[in-house]
Design a protein around this motif. Sequence first.
Motif, PDB file in Angstrom:
ATOM      1  N   TRP A 117      -8.414   4.309  -6.178  1.00  0.00           N
ATOM      2  CA  TRP A 117      -9.764   4.839  -6.290  1.00  0.00           C
ATOM      3  C   TRP A 117      -9.743   6.361  -6.117  1.00  0.00           C
ATOM      4  O   TRP A 117     -10.305   7.108  -6.932  1.00  0.00           O
ATOM      5  N   LEU A 118      -9.070   6.829  -5.063  1.00  0.00           N
ATOM      6  CA  LEU A 118      -9.018   8.255  -4.768  1.00  0.00           C
ATOM      7  C   LEU A 118      -8.291   9.028  -5.866  1.00  0.00           C
ATOM      8  O   LEU A 118      -8.739  10.101  -6.281  1.00  0.00           O
ATOM      9  N   ASN A 119      -7.191   8.490  -6.358  1.00  0.00           N
ATOM     10  CA  ASN A 119      -6.456   9.166  -7.437  1.00  0.00           C
ATOM     11  C   ASN A 119      -7.314   9.302  -8.691  1.00  0.00           C
ATOM     12  O   ASN A 119      -7.311  10.359  -9.336  1.00  0.00           O
TER      13      ASN A 119
ATOM     14  N   ARG B  64     -14.182  15.319   0.580  1.00  0.00           N
ATOM     15  CA  ARG B  64     -15.120  14.306   1.083  1.00  0.00           C
ATOM     16  C   ARG B  64     -14.684  12.893   0.669  1.00  0.00           C
ATOM     17  O   ARG B  64     -14.814  11.950   1.438  1.00  0.00           O
ATOM     18  N   ALA B  65     -14.174  12.771  -0.530  1.00  0.00           N
ATOM     19  CA  ALA B  65     -13.701  11.458  -0.996  1.00  0.00           C
ATOM     20  C   ALA B  65     -12.494  11.002  -0.189  1.00  0.00           C
ATOM     21  O   ALA B  65     -12.377   9.816   0.137  1.00  0.00           O
ATOM     22  N   ARG B  66     -11.582  11.917   0.133  1.00  0.00           N
ATOM     23  CA  ARG B  66     -10.414  11.552   0.960  1.00  0.00           C
ATOM     24  C   ARG B  66     -10.868  11.021   2.323  1.00  0.00           C
ATOM     25  O   ARG B  66     -10.392   9.986   2.784  1.00  0.00           O
TER      26      ARG B  66
ATOM     27  N   LYS C  60     -15.462  -8.956   1.864  1.00  0.00           N
ATOM     28  CA  LYS C  60     -15.657 -10.342   2.296  1.00  0.00           C
ATOM     29  C   LYS C  60     -15.818 -11.276   1.093  1.00  0.00           C
ATOM     30  O   LYS C  60     -15.204 -12.342   1.033  1.00  0.00           O
ATOM     31  N   ALA C  61     -16.612 -10.852   0.110  1.00  0.00           N
ATOM     32  CA  ALA C  61     -16.858 -11.672  -1.089  1.00  0.00           C
ATOM     33  C   ALA C  61     -15.581 -11.885  -1.905  1.00  0.00           C
ATOM     34  O   ALA C  61     -15.459 -12.867  -2.632  1.00  0.00           O
ATOM     35  N   HIS C  62     -14.636 -10.983  -1.771  1.00  0.00           N
ATOM     36  CA  HIS C  62     -13.371 -11.077  -2.512  1.00  0.00           C
ATOM     37  C   HIS C  62     -12.222 -11.554  -1.614  1.00  0.00           C
ATOM     38  O   HIS C  62     -11.057 -11.249  -1.879  1.00  0.00           O
ATOM     39  N   GLY C  63     -12.564 -12.308  -0.581  1.00  0.00           N
ATOM     40  CA  GLY C  63     -11.553 -12.912   0.277  1.00  0.00           C
ATOM     41  C   GLY C  63     -10.699 -11.902   1.023  1.00  0.00           C
ATOM     42  O   GLY C  63      -9.502 -12.114   1.235  1.00  0.00           O
ATOM     43  N   HIS C  64     -11.314 -10.797   1.435  1.00  0.00           N
ATOM     44  CA  HIS C  64     -10.614  -9.730   2.175  1.00  0.00           C
ATOM     45  C   HIS C  64      -9.394  -9.233   1.412  1.00  0.00           C
ATOM     46  O   HIS C  64      -8.341  -8.990   1.991  1.00  0.00           O
ATOM     47  N   ALA C  65      -9.569  -9.068   0.118  1.00  0.00           N
ATOM     48  CA  ALA C  65      -8.452  -8.671  -0.754  1.00  0.00           C
ATOM     49  C   ALA C  65      -8.314  -7.159  -0.922  1.00  0.00           C
ATOM     50  O   ALA C  65      -7.340  -6.701  -1.506  1.00  0.00           O
ATOM     51  N   ILE C  66      -9.280  -6.383  -0.442  1.00  0.00           N
ATOM     52  CA  ILE C  66      -9.194  -4.929  -0.604  1.00  0.00           C
ATOM     53  C   ILE C  66      -8.119  -4.390   0.329  1.00  0.00           C
ATOM     54  O   ILE C  66      -8.094  -4.703   1.518  1.00  0.00           O
ATOM     55  N   THR C  67      -7.229  -3.589  -0.243  1.00  0.00           N
ATOM     56  CA  THR C  67      -6.119  -3.012   0.530  1.00  0.00           C
ATOM     57  C   THR C  67      -6.148  -1.493   0.459  1.00  0.00           C
ATOM     58  O   THR C  67      -6.921  -0.916  -0.310  1.00  0.00           O
ATOM     59  N   GLU C  68      -5.269  -0.883   1.233  1.00  0.00           N
ATOM     60  CA  GLU C  68      -5.161   0.579   1.174  1.00  0.00           C
ATOM     61  C   GLU C  68      -4.746   1.038  -0.229  1.00  0.00           C
ATOM     62  O   GLU C  68      -5.100   2.124  -0.659  1.00  0.00           O
ATOM     63  N   ARG C  69      -4.010   0.202  -0.951  1.00  0.00           N
ATOM     64  CA  ARG C  69      -3.630   0.542  -2.322  1.00  0.00           C
ATOM     65  C   ARG C  69      -4.872   0.736  -3.202  1.00  0.00           C
ATOM     66  O   ARG C  69      -4.932   1.657  -4.008  1.00  0.00           O
ATOM     67  N   HIS C  70      -5.865  -0.128  -3.045  1.00  0.00           N
ATOM     68  CA  HIS C  70      -7.094  -0.003  -3.825  1.00  0.00           C
ATOM     69  C   HIS C  70      -7.788   1.337  -3.540  1.00  0.00           C
ATOM     70  O   HIS C  70      -8.267   1.994  -4.459  1.00  0.00           O
ATOM     71  N   PHE C  71      -7.824   1.713  -2.270  1.00  0.00           N
ATOM     72  CA  PHE C  71      -8.439   2.992  -1.928  1.00  0.00           C
ATOM     73  C   PHE C  71      -7.618   4.158  -2.468  1.00  0.00           C
ATOM     74  O   PHE C  71      -8.172   5.172  -2.899  1.00  0.00           O
ATOM     75  N   GLY C  72      -6.303   4.019  -2.480  1.00  0.00           N
ATOM     76  CA  GLY C  72      -5.451   5.053  -3.065  1.00  0.00           C
ATOM     77  C   GLY C  72      -5.680   5.201  -4.561  1.00  0.00           C
ATOM     78  O   GLY C  72      -5.779   6.318  -5.082  1.00  0.00           O
TER      79      GLY C  72
ATOM     80  N   TRP D  92     -10.591   9.379  -8.799  1.00  0.00           N
ATOM     81  CA  TRP D  92     -11.655  10.332  -8.468  1.00  0.00           C
ATOM     82  C   TRP D  92     -11.145  11.771  -8.631  1.00  0.00           C
ATOM     83  O   TRP D  92     -11.776  12.599  -9.288  1.00  0.00           O
ATOM     84  N   ILE D  93      -9.986  12.041  -8.067  1.00  0.00           N
ATOM     85  CA  ILE D  93      -9.414  13.396  -8.143  1.00  0.00           C
ATOM     86  C   ILE D  93      -9.062  13.754  -9.585  1.00  0.00           C
ATOM     87  O   ILE D  93      -9.333  14.874 -10.032  1.00  0.00           O
ATOM     88  N   GLN D  94      -8.473  12.815 -10.319  1.00  0.00           N
ATOM     89  CA  GLN D  94      -8.160  13.075 -11.734  1.00  0.00           C
ATOM     90  C   GLN D  94      -9.429  13.391 -12.530  1.00  0.00           C
ATOM     91  O   GLN D  94      -9.421  14.286 -13.388  1.00  0.00           O
ATOM     92  N   THR D  95     -10.491  12.662 -12.252  1.00  0.00           N
ATOM     93  CA  THR D  95     -11.743  12.891 -12.964  1.00  0.00           C
ATOM     94  C   THR D  95     -12.303  14.271 -12.637  1.00  0.00           C
ATOM     95  O   THR D  95     -12.712  15.014 -13.539  1.00  0.00           O
ATOM     96  N   ILE D  96     -12.303  14.632 -11.372  1.00  0.00           N
ATOM     97  CA  ILE D  96     -12.777  15.969 -10.990  1.00  0.00           C
ATOM     98  C   ILE D  96     -11.928  17.039 -11.660  1.00  0.00           C
ATOM     99  O   ILE D  96     -12.454  17.970 -12.270  1.00  0.00           O
TER     100      ILE D  96
END
Length: 171
Positions: A130-132, A153-155, A116-128, A134-138
């Motif tokens: 983020w997940l990539n 769990r992250a997925r 909401k604070a970012h004008g509803h700018a978060i998309t599925e791409r951002h989550f993708g 996370w997995i690379q770091t693990i």
Amino acid sequence: MGGDITGAKKDYRNHGAKIGNNTVFKNRLCGLLIEIKAIFVLMQKKDIKTREDVYLLVSSFYEKIRVNKELGPFFNETIKDWDVHLDNLTTFWESSLFLKTRYIGNPLEVHVEVDKAHGHAITERHFGLWLNLWIQTIDGLFEGDYAENAKRRARKMATFLYLKIFEARSN
């Protein structure tokens, strides 16, 4: 250097006291100390077994997030105290992986507010992304059953949070 990340946190805090209020320098110093510890861990990959392991994972992951051109702004503009944030997320993931501690908080509410604070700018791409990261770091730090569970769990979490954020936009 010891085998746990606690030493890096103490080293950072000791050096931080000597360098005053230069936050950028302190953040980079902390990042470098974490990277040095990660190099030693890379020599011998093991499974995620302790809170220190979880802290290494979380702090290494957020070092990548903070400098990512697409994800960094969401986090850097929202999080005011990175030490507290990393500790909270270490507790969250420790609770999720080991069922030992109890995380107190509402990640869904926080993510809806950030969107909401970012004008509803978060998309599925951002989550993708983020997940990539996370997995690379693990994969760069750990191997084993708990490491695989952290990825699963992250997925699930990424899918759930994105769907709920999208749902919240309708309300």
